[in-house]
Scaffold this motif. Structure first.
Motif, mmCIF file in Angstrom:
data_model
loop_
_atom_site.group_PDB
_atom_site.id
_atom_site.type_symbol
_atom_site.label_atom_id
_atom_site.label_comp_id
_atom_site.label_asym_id
_atom_site.label_seq_id
_atom_site.Cartn_x
_atom_site.Cartn_y
_atom_site.Cartn_z
ATOM 1 N N SER A 32 0.853 -1.186 0.000
ATOM 2 C CA SER A 32 0.000 0.000 0.000
ATOM 3 C C SER A 32 0.885 1.231 0.000
ATOM 4 O O SER A 32 1.844 1.325 0.774
ATOM 5 N N GLU A 33 0.552 2.174 -0.844
ATOM 6 C CA GLU A 33 1.331 3.400 -0.932
ATOM 7 C C GLU A 33 1.431 4.097 0.420
ATOM 8 O O GLU A 33 2.403 4.762 0.721
ATOM 9 N N ARG A 34 0.448 3.901 1.273
ATOM 10 C CA ARG A 34 0.395 4.594 2.562
ATOM 11 C C ARG A 34 0.783 3.685 3.732
ATOM 12 O O ARG A 34 0.529 4.018 4.881
ATOM 13 N N CYS A 35 1.447 2.581 3.459
ATOM 14 C CA CYS A 35 1.737 1.614 4.527
ATOM 15 C C CYS A 35 2.621 2.174 5.644
ATOM 16 O O CYS A 35 2.534 1.713 6.778
ATOM 17 N N TYR A 36 3.455 3.162 5.357
ATOM 18 C CA TYR A 36 4.340 3.729 6.374
ATOM 19 C C TYR A 36 3.859 5.084 6.901
ATOM 20 O O TYR A 36 4.533 5.694 7.722
ATOM 21 N N LYS A 37 2.712 5.547 6.460
ATOM 22 C CA LYS A 37 2.187 6.840 6.890
ATOM 23 C C LYS A 37 1.564 6.739 8.281
ATOM 24 O O LYS A 37 1.078 5.684 8.688
ATOM 25 N N THR A 38 1.564 7.858 8.991
ATOM 26 C CA THR A 38 1.038 7.854 10.360
ATOM 27 C C THR A 38 -0.451 7.518 10.405
ATOM 28 O O THR A 38 -0.904 6.941 11.393
ATOM 29 N N ASP A 39 -1.205 7.857 9.355
ATOM 30 C CA ASP A 39 -2.628 7.536 9.371
ATOM 31 C C ASP A 39 -2.885 6.030 9.259
ATOM 32 O O ASP A 39 -4.006 5.576 9.453
ATOM 33 N N ASN A 40 -1.845 5.246 8.975
ATOM 34 C CA ASN A 40 -1.973 3.783 8.910
ATOM 35 C C ASN A 40 -1.271 3.079 10.068
ATOM 36 O O ASN A 40 -1.086 1.867 10.024
ATOM 37 N N THR A 41 -0.908 3.822 11.101
ATOM 38 C CA THR A 41 -0.207 3.224 12.240
ATOM 39 C C THR A 41 -1.037 2.107 12.870
ATOM 40 O O THR A 41 -0.511 1.020 13.148
ATOM 41 N N ASP A 42 -2.319 2.341 13.097
ATOM 42 C CA ASP A 42 -3.166 1.309 13.723
ATOM 43 C C ASP A 42 -3.249 0.058 12.852
ATOM 44 O O ASP A 42 -3.157 -1.060 13.352
ATOM 45 N N ARG A 43 -3.398 0.253 11.555
ATOM 46 C CA ARG A 43 -3.480 -0.889 10.631
ATOM 47 C C ARG A 43 -2.153 -1.651 10.620
ATOM 48 O O ARG A 43 -2.127 -2.870 10.656
ATOM 49 N N ARG A 44 -1.037 -0.926 10.565
ATOM 50 C CA ARG A 44 0.282 -1.565 10.561
ATOM 51 C C ARG A 44 0.488 -2.359 11.858
ATOM 52 O O ARG A 44 0.943 -3.494 11.837
ATOM 53 N N GLU A 45 0.126 -1.765 12.996
ATOM 54 C CA GLU A 45 0.269 -2.462 14.276
ATOM 55 C C GLU A 45 -0.622 -3.694 14.336
ATOM 56 O O GLU A 45 -0.221 -4.734 14.862
ATOM 57 N N ALA A 46 -1.834 -3.608 13.775
ATOM 58 C CA ALA A 46 -2.728 -4.773 13.739
ATOM 59 C C ALA A 46 -2.117 -5.882 12.894
ATOM 60 O O ALA A 46 -2.124 -7.057 13.298
ATOM 61 N N LEU A 47 -1.568 -5.540 11.733
ATOM 62 C CA LEU A 47 -0.928 -6.554 10.888
ATOM 63 C C LEU A 47 0.300 -7.152 11.574
ATOM 64 O O LEU A 47 0.535 -8.359 11.473
ATOM 65 N N GLU A 48 1.066 -6.327 12.279
ATOM 66 C CA GLU A 48 2.216 -6.841 13.035
ATOM 67 C C GLU A 48 1.754 -7.814 14.109
ATOM 68 O O GLU A 48 2.356 -8.875 14.309
ATOM 69 N N ASP A 49 0.661 -7.474 14.805
ATOM 70 C CA ASP A 49 0.110 -8.369 15.834
ATOM 71 C C ASP A 49 -0.392 -9.674 15.217
ATOM 72 O O ASP A 49 -0.169 -10.755 15.760
ATOM 73 N N PHE A 50 -1.091 -9.584 14.083
ATOM 74 C CA PHE A 50 -1.559 -10.783 13.388
ATOM 75 C C PHE A 50 -0.377 -11.678 13.049
ATOM 76 O O PHE A 50 -0.420 -12.892 13.261
ATOM 77 N N ALA A 51 0.653 -11.074 12.500
ATOM 78 C CA ALA A 51 1.831 -11.840 12.089
ATOM 79 C C ALA A 51 2.462 -12.521 13.303
ATOM 80 O O ALA A 51 2.723 -13.729 13.283
ATOM 81 N N GLU A 52 2.683 -11.762 14.341
ATOM 82 C CA GLU A 52 3.338 -12.322 15.533
ATOM 83 C C GLU A 52 2.518 -13.438 16.166
ATOM 84 O O GLU A 52 3.057 -14.478 16.540
ATOM 85 N N SER A 53 1.213 -13.252 16.249
ATOM 86 C CA SER A 53 0.363 -14.247 16.914
ATOM 87 C C SER A 53 0.178 -15.516 16.087
ATOM 88 O O SER A 53 -0.258 -16.532 16.616
ATOM 89 N N SER A 54 0.512 -15.471 14.801
ATOM 90 C CA SER A 54 0.265 -16.638 13.945
ATOM 91 C C SER A 54 1.541 -17.254 13.376
ATOM 92 O O SER A 54 1.463 -18.099 12.497
ATOM 93 N N GLY A 55 2.691 -16.817 13.855
ATOM 94 C CA GLY A 55 3.942 -17.388 13.361
ATOM 95 C C GLY A 55 4.313 -16.920 11.969
ATOM 96 O O GLY A 55 5.019 -17.602 11.240
#
Length: 172
Positions: A41-64
């Protein structure tokens, strides 16, 4: 600029490709993940996507899984063409989905996404993406158009304790 930062330039007849310097220590660390969530996503590193990025990081961590983010489909294509990858789920948006899937179209099925999630924040984009996805020919890697990450959360929750993609013949 890339050469000044430790990268190099590769010149072709009609264009120049800048090859960035890679942190060798990071690249040489063993990846313990069983699969990957790829977010393009063009906006993957933007501050308005911080919550989405953190959610994806949590998904990744919790599922290996590991999370790999790309701002543009061309960066995703460079990653894909580097070689065989672990099974991955592509998470993208309406703006980037078509170029991302064009990149994977001619690759072996083992280097295509297991499925693609198209996140649409705007109702207009959601409707367009739904219509487009409904017209796609049958695919080995289905495309799901969603308004939020709940679909991905449900998928990860359904994995439970089994291996992430052990149930897929191409990945067993």
């Amino acid at each position: 600029a890339a050469a000044a930062n430790g990268g190099s330039k590769v010149r072709f007849q009609s264009f120049t490709m800048v090859v960035p310097c890679v942190d060798a220590a990071k690249e040489n660390r063993p990846d313990q993940s069983a699969w990957t969530i790829v977010w393009c996503s063009e906006r993957c590193y933007k501050t308005d996507n911080t919550d989405r990025r953190e959610a994806l990081e949590d998904f990744a961590e919790s599922s290996g899984a590991s999370l790999v983010s790309f701002k543009k489909p061309n960066k995703f294509s460079f990653w894909l063409l580097k070689g065989q990858h672990k099974p991955f789920v592509l998470v993208t948006d309406w703006r980037e989905v078509k170029p991302c899937l064009q990149v994977t179209e001619y690759l072996p099925v083992t280097n295509q996404p297991v499925f693609t999630v198209v996140l649409c924040d705007a109702a207009k984009d959601y409707e367009r993406a739904q219509q487009w996805a409904g017209c796609l020919p049958p695919r080995a890697d289905p495309v799901y158009v969603v308004k939020d990450l709940e679909f991905l959360r449900s998928f990860i929750d359904s994995l439970g304790n089994r291996g992430a993609f052990d149930f897929l013949p191409a990945y067993s």
